[in-house]
Scaffold this active site. Structure first.
Site, short mmCIF file in Angstrom:
data_model
loop_
_atom_site.label_atom_id
_atom_site.label_comp_id
_atom_site.label_asym_id
_atom_site.label_seq_id
_atom_site.Cartn_x
_atom_site.Cartn_y
_atom_site.Cartn_z
CG HIS A 104 -1.69 -1.25 1.40
ND1 HIS A 104 -2.55 -1.73 0.44
CD2 HIS A 104 -1.74 -2.14 2.42
CE1 HIS A 104 -3.11 -2.85 0.87
NE2 HIS A 104 -2.62 -3.12 2.07
CD GLU A 120 -3.38 -3.97 5.56
OE1 GLU A 120 -4.59 -3.86 5.28
OE2 GLU A 120 -2.57 -4.55 4.82
CG HIS A 178 1.09 -6.78 3.04
ND1 HIS A 178 1.33 -5.46 2.74
CD2 HIS A 178 -0.22 -7.00 2.78
CE1 HIS A 178 0.21 -4.91 2.32
NE2 HIS A 178 -0.75 -5.82 2.33
NE ARG A 198 -4.79 -8.09 -7.00
CZ ARG A 198 -5.69 -7.56 -7.80
NH1 ARG A 198 -5.33 -7.13 -9.00
NH2 ARG A 198 -6.94 -7.47 -7.44
#
Length: 315
Positions: A104, A120, A178, A198
């Site tokens: 992100h 997050e 991640h 991605r």
């Protein structure tokens, strides 16, 4: 206001998902046989909206509450919060297959890339034996070796793999590479963002039978290449994570015990991990999420047989 606020979940089909919410939590998933990878429990986005299920606020959206009833529901302290939408998004993730390796955008890069930053955390509420997460880079990985692995299709070797079990958690600041491994059910607390780049998807096809889009250039710009082999989270007392966007505490109630869900004049999101919680005349089972408002008169959480739960608050 006498009872907690509950919302209708929004189920999202994902190629890597399953139907664990149906079998474990007895959720009435759509009967189309599709794999559901995400349940958005608390969300204020356009067009995705949490809608209040019952009580005097039934039918209002989370955005309605944030823009029209903010001080009453969220408390005086948040009345001047600058976010135009409720700033936290809470999900359940059901990973039956491994997710794509992704990143992100950090706050400093997100605006120029047309995206939103996303910090997050994951709390693992059920893990099958041998399950793992991917986070950060393997020792010795450089941008150059990572780009070569992209060309060779060996990216997985460049990413740090962490074996995990039920109860583990992981904090993921923006910029941390991640992926979630197969066999995990996760409660996710995050900034209100839906920007994901991605970088590698294990050569998988999407639900439409076509390869899913990759965002290689964007990912390379966002990955923190100094983030090598981070470990799982370590709790500080009850606190699992505290950042500029949210604080998550994990708490346990002994049989017959009670505890306030939030301080006077404050709100909190509660997620039941195990056992059963009672609050404001209602009882909640594992997998249930609810919002205790600032105006709720009785904020006591009680459990006859004992319970474990997460408490999410805004700083």
């Amino acid at each position: 206001m006498t009872e907690p606020i509950t919302f209708t979940p929004l189920y999202q089909e994902r190629v890597w998902g399953g139907r664990t919410l149906e079998t474990l939590y007895h959720r009435p998933l759509p009967q189309n046989g599709a794999p559901f990878g995400e349940s958005w429990e608390i969300v204020d986005r356009d067009p995705e909206q949490s809608v209040v299920t019952s009580g005097p606020l039934a039918g209002l959206t989370l955005h309605d509450l944030w823009t029209q009833r903010r001080e009453e529901v969220f408390g005086k302290r948040l009345a001047t919060h600058p976010a135009p939408r409720f700033p936290v998004l809470v999900k359940i993730l059901d990973a039956r297959d491994t997710l794509s390796i992704q990143v992100h955008p950090p706050a400093a890069l997100a605006p120029q890339m047309g995206g939103e930053p996303k910090t997050e955390m994951w709390v693992i509420v059920h893990a099958e034996p041998g399950a793992s997460l991917y986070a950060g880079l393997a020792a010795g990985t450089t941008r150059e070796s990572f780009e070569k692995a992209l060309a060779d299709g060996t990216v997985e070797q460049e990413v740090h793999r962490l074996p995990v079990k039920t109860g583990d958690f992981l904090f993921l600041p923006s910029g941390r590479l991640h992926a979630i491994g197969a066999g995990l059910l996760i409660f996710e607390i995050q900034q209100n963002s839906d920007t994901t780049y991605r970088v590698f998807d294990f050569n998988r096809l999407g639900l439409d039978g076509k390869p899913r889009a990759l965002h290689v250039a964007e990912s390379l710009a966002c990955i923190d290449f100094t983030d090598t082999e981070p470990g799982p989270g370590v709790a500080q007392g009850d606190t699992l994570a505290r950042c500029d966007y949210f604080q998550t505490n994990r708490r346990t109630l002994a049989p017959g015990a009670s505890s306030p869900a939030a301080a006077d004049g404050e709100c909190a999101i509660i997620a039941v991990v195990s056992g059963a919680l009672s609050c404001g005349g209602r009882t909640f089972a594992p997998g249930d999420f609810f919002l205790v408002s600032a105006a709720q008169a009785n904020k006591a959480l009680a459990s006859a047989a004992g319970a474990e739960y997460l408490q999410v608050t805004l700083p």
